[in-house]
Enzyme design. Structure first.
Site, mmCIF file in Angstrom:
data_model
loop_
_atom_site.group_PDB
_atom_site.id
_atom_site.type_symbol
_atom_site.label_atom_id
_atom_site.label_comp_id
_atom_site.label_asym_id
_atom_site.label_seq_id
_atom_site.Cartn_x
_atom_site.Cartn_y
_atom_site.Cartn_z
ATOM 1 C CE LYS A 112 -4.010 -2.250 2.000
ATOM 2 N NZ LYS A 112 -4.565 -2.746 3.256
ATOM 3 C CE LYS A 192 -5.175 -9.516 -4.624
ATOM 4 N NZ LYS A 192 -4.899 -8.945 -3.327
ATOM 5 C CE LYS A 195 -12.550 -5.026 -3.192
ATOM 6 N NZ LYS A 195 -13.293 -5.082 -1.944
HETATM 7 P P1 AMP Z 1 -10.904 -7.814 -0.016
HETATM 8 O O1 AMP Z 1 -11.686 -7.356 -1.185
HETATM 9 O O2 AMP Z 1 -9.453 -7.444 -0.087
HETATM 10 O O3 AMP Z 1 -11.532 -7.453 1.295
HETATM 11 O O4 AMP Z 1 -10.922 -9.400 -0.086
HETATM 12 C C1 AMP Z 1 -11.994 -10.171 0.373
HETATM 13 C C2 AMP Z 1 -11.688 -11.641 0.219
HETATM 14 O O5 AMP Z 1 -11.503 -11.964 -1.160
HETATM 15 C C3 AMP Z 1 -10.386 -12.072 0.929
HETATM 16 O O6 AMP Z 1 -10.570 -13.352 1.492
HETATM 17 C C4 AMP Z 1 -9.387 -12.122 -0.184
HETATM 18 O O7 AMP Z 1 -8.327 -13.013 0.070
HETATM 19 C C5 AMP Z 1 -10.255 -12.608 -1.343
HETATM 20 N N1 AMP Z 1 -9.676 -12.192 -2.628
HETATM 21 C C6 AMP Z 1 -9.563 -10.916 -3.093
HETATM 22 N N2 AMP Z 1 -8.974 -10.904 -4.309
HETATM 23 C C7 AMP Z 1 -8.710 -12.209 -4.625
HETATM 24 C C8 AMP Z 1 -8.118 -12.860 -5.757
HETATM 25 N N3 AMP Z 1 -7.688 -12.164 -6.808
HETATM 26 N N4 AMP Z 1 -8.007 -14.211 -5.718
HETATM 27 C C9 AMP Z 1 -8.456 -14.931 -4.642
HETATM 28 N N5 AMP Z 1 -9.029 -14.370 -3.560
HETATM 29 C C10 AMP Z 1 -9.156 -13.036 -3.537
#
Ligand code: AMP
Ligand code: TRP
Length: 323
Positions: A112, A192, A195
């Site tokens: 970040k 990856k 967002k």
């Molecule tokens: P976040 O949007 O960062 O709060 O992520 C929410 C959940 O989605 C977490 O468990 C992340 O590990 C999972 N996640 C987010 N992006 C990915 C991705 N590209 N591949 C697998 N899991 C993801």
């Protein structure tokens, strides 16, 4: 088995969130022996979203999406992280046993800062708050994507340190649940899906936007008649969304040639639309019934508070704080 996980309301849900995390939530809620807590991590999102109205509406949206995708409020507790004051309370207690060096090694913090975010204490202490989310409900398993593996290790380290300092096994050590095939879902540019990279395929975007995202997936310049590369994001995403019984046919289209990448992308778009059609419909209904979503969140907070209160009392006693 106690299970907890959360998603930050920093934007709209995408295929990475669904395939890496939320699909696991849906499977887990079906087992009667599981006691699941799925929350919207609004306190975490506060590290990056500064506008109250935006955070409020994104939080409600994630809760709506959880329900639309099939989380069942009769079986699982769905709540806003900020409705559970025990989370921030435990986060403070944990922070008193958190070595600075442990936080300095955090990949997510370093990423970040590298992206230009202001290095605030909130960003630095993010893993301590996440540990509190997990430990306060005594979770044994945490379904997440692989990007959260280090946060889970830190959670275990902090629980161990807290138990050692207070000389009691107060906090239970959780295990991550990471799906090997969807641990790191690629985005349309091959990195990856995230967002913050702007490379997502959203679950609930209008069809025209979805089409645009899918058609922008990077591919190589293999001619139409030749076999296609299985290395890029298009192949990986197709594999993740294709029902197993149809995979042999999709794979054949890649390996035999004669099919352009455009046709394969159209196939992927069809799969995305088919997979989420029922959820999209249900979401439209839920958007017209905000009162219902709010009532689910309130009931979920009560269940989470009931789970958190006895452990909080124990922690306060062990620390010598007001009872
Ligand atoms: P976040 O949007 O960062 O709060 O992520 C929410 C959940 O989605 C977490 O468990 C992340 O590990 C999972 N996640 C987010 N992006 C990915 C991705 N590209 N591949 C697998 N899991 C993801
Ligand atoms: N940090 C997680 C993410 O960015 C979200 C999160 C916050 C979380 N608290 C949690 C996930 C507790 C699992 C358990 O994806």
């Amino acid at each position: 088995m106690r299970i907890v996980s959360g998603v930050q309301p920093t934007g709209r849900l995408h295929l990475g969130n669904y395939l890496g995390a939320i699909r696991q939530f849906l499977d887990l809620q079906s087992a009667p022996a599981h006691d699941c807590f799925f929350f919207v991590a609004d306190l975490h999102a506060l590290t990056t979203i500064r506008d109250g109205a935006t955070l409020r509406s994104l939080t409600l949206e994630i809760a709506t999406d959880y329900l639309a995708l099939g989380l069942d409020p009769d079986r699982v507790a769905i709540y806003r992280q900020s409705s559970l004051p025990q989370v921030t309370e435990l986060a403070w207690m944990l922070s008193t046993v958190t070595p600075m060096g442990l936080l300095r090694r955090g990949h997510s913090y370093k990423d970040k800062i590298a992206r230009g975010l202001e290095p605030t204490h909130g960003l630095f202490a993010y893993p301590v708050l996440m540990a509190a989310d997990i430990l306060i409900v005594g979770a044994e398993r945490v379904p997440v994507g692989r990007d959260q593996a280090q946060h889970l290790e830190m959670t275990r380290d902090l629980a161990t340190a807290f138990n050692q300092v207070h000389d009691e096994p107060l906090l239970r050590l959780p295990e991550p649940m990471i799906l090997p095939d969807a641990a790191l879902v690629p985005g349309i540019d091959g990195r990856k899906m995230s967002k913050s990279h702007g490379n997502v395929i959203e679950l609930f975007a209008p069809e025209a936007d979805l089409r645009r995202s899918v058609m922008s997936i990077v591919t190589d310049s293999t001619p139409l008649e030749d076999p296609k590369s299985a290395r890029g994001p298009l192949y990986a995403l197709l594999k993740l969304l294709t029902p197993p019984e149809e995979w042999a046919e999709s794979r054949r289209l890649f390996t035999t040639g004669g099919q352009g990448y455009g046709a394969l992308k159209t196939r992927l778009l069809g799969l995305v639309l088919d997979t989420f059609r029922p959820a999209r419909q249900r979401r439209e209904e839920l958007l017209r019934d905000v009162g219902f979503v709010e009532s689910v969140l309130n009931a979920g907070s009560e269940r989470a508070a009931t789970a958190a209160a006895p452990l909080m009392a124990e922690c306060r006693r062990a620390c010598g704080l007001a009872g």
